[in-house]
Design a protein around this motif. Structure first.
Motif, PDB file in Angstrom:
ATOM      1  N   THR A   5       0.824  -1.211   0.000  1.00  0.00           N
ATOM      2  CA  THR A   5       0.000   0.000   0.000  1.00  0.00           C
ATOM      3  C   THR A   5       0.857   1.259   0.000  1.00  0.00           C
ATOM      4  N   THR A   6       2.147   1.094   0.183  1.00  0.00           N
ATOM      5  CA  THR A   6       3.071   2.226   0.167  1.00  0.00           C
ATOM      6  C   THR A   6       3.467   2.559  -1.269  1.00  0.00           C
ATOM      7  N   ASP A   7       4.168   3.675  -1.434  1.00  0.00           N
ATOM      8  CA  ASP A   7       4.608   4.087  -2.772  1.00  0.00           C
ATOM      9  C   ASP A   7       5.959   3.497  -3.152  1.00  0.00           C
ATOM     10  N   ILE A  77       3.178  -4.332  -7.262  1.00  0.00           N
ATOM     11  CA  ILE A  77       2.157  -3.292  -7.341  1.00  0.00           C
ATOM     12  C   ILE A  77       2.336  -2.410  -6.111  1.00  0.00           C
ATOM     13  N   VAL A  78       2.509  -1.114  -6.350  1.00  0.00           N
ATOM     14  CA  VAL A  78       2.643  -0.162  -5.246  1.00  0.00           C
ATOM     15  C   VAL A  78       1.389   0.702  -5.171  1.00  0.00           C
ATOM     16  N   GLY A  79       1.167   1.279  -3.995  1.00  0.00           N
ATOM     17  CA  GLY A  79       0.015   2.155  -3.813  1.00  0.00           C
ATOM     18  C   GLY A  79      -1.315   1.446  -3.964  1.00  0.00           C
ATOM     19  N   MET A  80      -1.368   0.162  -3.611  1.00  0.00           N
ATOM     20  CA  MET A  80      -2.594  -0.613  -3.782  1.00  0.00           C
ATOM     21  C   MET A  80      -3.686  -0.094  -2.854  1.00  0.00           C
ATOM     22  N   ARG A  81      -4.892   0.006  -3.389  1.00  0.00           N
ATOM     23  CA  ARG A  81      -6.061   0.439  -2.630  1.00  0.00           C
ATOM     24  C   ARG A  81      -7.239  -0.456  -2.972  1.00  0.00           C
TER      25      ARG A  81
END
Length: 104
Positions: A5-7, A77-81
């Motif tokens: 969930t981080t960048d 995958i970064v920034g997953m929401r």
């Protein structure tokens, strides 16, 4: 596939951005489970049938997002929401999204 969930991915370097990826599912209630859930609202407590249904829907949305990332040549995958929304009566959409990247 690394999903965060981080960048950034701790301990890894992003070598290439592959772009936006997503996976979604529209889930409807099962009439039998809906009746049981309705009865549970009278006495209170967790409605496990819905919890299980939404967990399965989230897993499917994430799996579709991962497939999208793999098709773009990503290994993370970064920034997953995750988001959900009511589409119409008795249906919900779950969408998983993020940025596909190649990390080393």
């Amino acid at each position: 596939m690394i999903i965060v969930t981080t960048d950034f991915v701790p301990g890894k370097e992003i070598k290439e951005f592959k772009g936006f990826v997503k996976g979604n599912i529209v889930q409807s209630k099962h009439i039998g489970k809906d009746i049981l859930a309705g009865l549970k609202t009278i006495v209170g407590g967790e409605i496990k049938e819905y919890t299980e249904m939404m967990d399965e829907a989230r897993q499917r949305a994430i799996a579709r997002m991962v497939e999208d990332a793999k098709n773009k040549g990503a290994n993370a995958i970064v920034g997953m929401r995750l988001q959900s929304a009511a589409i119409m009566q008795n249906t919900s959409e779950i969408i998983a999204y993020g940025t596909a990247v190649l990390v080393e």
